[in-house]
Design an enzyme around this catalytic site. Structure first.
Site, PDB file in Angstrom:
ATOM      1  N   LYS A  52     -89.656  49.967  -3.126  1.00 16.36           N
ATOM      2  CA  LYS A  52     -90.683  49.798  -2.081  1.00 16.36           C
ATOM      3  C   LYS A  52     -91.563  51.043  -1.991  1.00 16.36           C
ATOM      4  O   LYS A  52     -92.789  50.947  -1.915  1.00 16.36           O
ATOM      5  CB  LYS A  52     -90.009  49.499  -0.735  1.00 16.36           C
ATOM      6  N   GLN A  96     -83.853  49.591   6.028  1.00 22.17           N
ATOM      7  CA  GLN A  96     -83.194  48.814   4.967  1.00 22.17           C
ATOM      8  C   GLN A  96     -81.846  48.278   5.449  1.00 22.17           C
ATOM      9  O   GLN A  96     -81.017  49.030   5.958  1.00 22.17           O
ATOM     10  CB  GLN A  96     -83.018  49.705   3.722  1.00 22.17           C
ATOM     11  N   ASP A 119     -91.202  44.019   8.431  1.00 23.77           N
ATOM     12  CA  ASP A 119     -90.173  43.144   7.844  1.00 23.77           C
ATOM     13  C   ASP A 119     -90.162  41.780   8.537  1.00 23.77           C
ATOM     14  O   ASP A 119     -89.548  40.835   8.041  1.00 23.77           O
ATOM     15  CB  ASP A 119     -88.775  43.787   7.972  1.00 23.77           C
TER      16      ASP A 119
END
Ligand code: NDP
Length: 288
Positions: A52, A96, A119
């Site tokens: 990412k 994460q 997200d």
């Protein structure tokens, strides 16, 4: 059979994002800035976050990666998120997952400002998605929708079987495919570990989205000829011929199923690439 090539599609979309960032900078607008937080040293998580951050660099975003130790406290993580919530330069925040067991994922997700929730896991984002309002859509399902759109696959009226009901993949995927959009407009069946007749369900599917986390679980005898197969799974299996000692396979028995399908995503090089791409799109959106 046509391969749904996540590398090709994501490269094309990333190129567009890159051009948009270039033009923003020329017009003296802000450079998008993503803050990523990694807790602990899970090797898969390290790889995902690394990819990412690298993609941020590629498209011209600024990125900040904060690494917390495996035994970092929940309070420490929440304080860091609050700091980023209040930092006007940070547009998007991603933590994460999975997190170490002593940290509540719900608390973490709820602490991220919905304005920076790239997200798309915050209840506000999910609620808006359910209602069909503009919001951040979780990256993996959004990436799959982008892939279907790229290949001009008209899913209207199709029967879509989603295997898996997690908050990050299966549930949002089911919702997106049932919405009055294209791609979308499907009749959706959501299956999970308690589903009794999974094979029969799958045999009725025009589209199967497999998000289970079990290597090669969807076999050719579960697939109707001509079905579209979206394989979300990323599973490590031992492979002594690889330097790492493992290789990645999906939830679908690719070699056998590809012969029966009309379209299929490979693993790697399918949905995973699109997920990162969708995250970049959300970060750009957060900066606007
Ligand atoms: P979860 O473990 O959260 O969910 C798995 C789902 O599969 C659950 O709903 C579970 O049912 C269901 N399931 C498990 N076993 C069976 C079975 N035998 N039959 C039917 N359903 C079953 O996983 P995620 O959704 O987070 O991830 C799924 C896979 O996708 C993993 O391999 C993960 O690594 C991968 N992934 C890939 C991404 C990408 O970018 N390509 C992004 C995110 C995940 P129940 O609810 O009843 O337990």
């Amino acid at each position: 059979m046509q391969l749904l090539d996540g590398i090709k599609v994501s490269n094309a979309i990333l190129e567009d994002i890159k051009n948009e960032v270039d033009s923003r900078i020329k017009n003296h607008k802000k450079r998008p800035h993503l803050a990523a937080i990694l807790v602990g040293d899970n090797p898969a998580s390290q790889t995902y976050v690394g990819a990412k951050v690298k993609t941020c660099e590629y498209v011209g975003f600024q990125s900040t990666l904060s690494k917390l130790a495996d035994d970092a406290s929940e309070a420490e993580l929440l304080a860091l998120i609050e700091k980023y919530n209040n930092d006007a330069d940070i547009d998007g925040i991603l933590v994460q997952l999975p997190l170490p067991r002593h940290i509540s994922e719900d608390k973490v997700i709820n602490t991220i400002s919905p304005l920076k929730d790239v997200d798309g896991f915050h209840p506000v984002s999910i609620g808006k998605m359910v209602l069909g309002q503009d919001t951040f859509i979780p990256a993996t399902p959004n990436g799959i929708m982008m892939m279907l759109a790229h290949y001009n696959i008209d899913t209207s009226g199709m029967h879509c079987v989603v295997i898996g009901r997690s908050n990050i993949v299966g549930t949002p995927m089911s919702l997106l495919m049932s919405r009055n959009t294209n791609p979308g407009n499907c009749t959706v069946t959501m299956c999970h570990s308690k589903t009794k007749n999974l094979k029969e369900m799958c045999l009725q599917a025009d589209i199967i989205v497999a998000a289970i986390g079990r290597p090669n679980y969807v076999t050719a005898d579960m697939v109707k000829p001509g079905a579209i197969i979206i394989d979300v799974g990323i599973n490590r299996i031992e492979d002594a011929s690889k330097k790492s000692g493992f290789r990645l396979v999906g939830d679908v028995d690719f070699e056998a199923v590809k012969e029966k399908s009309s379209y299929i995503t490979p693993v790697p090089g399918g949905v995973g690439k699109m997920t990162i791409c969708a995250l970049m799109k959300n970060t750009l959106l957060a900066c606007n």
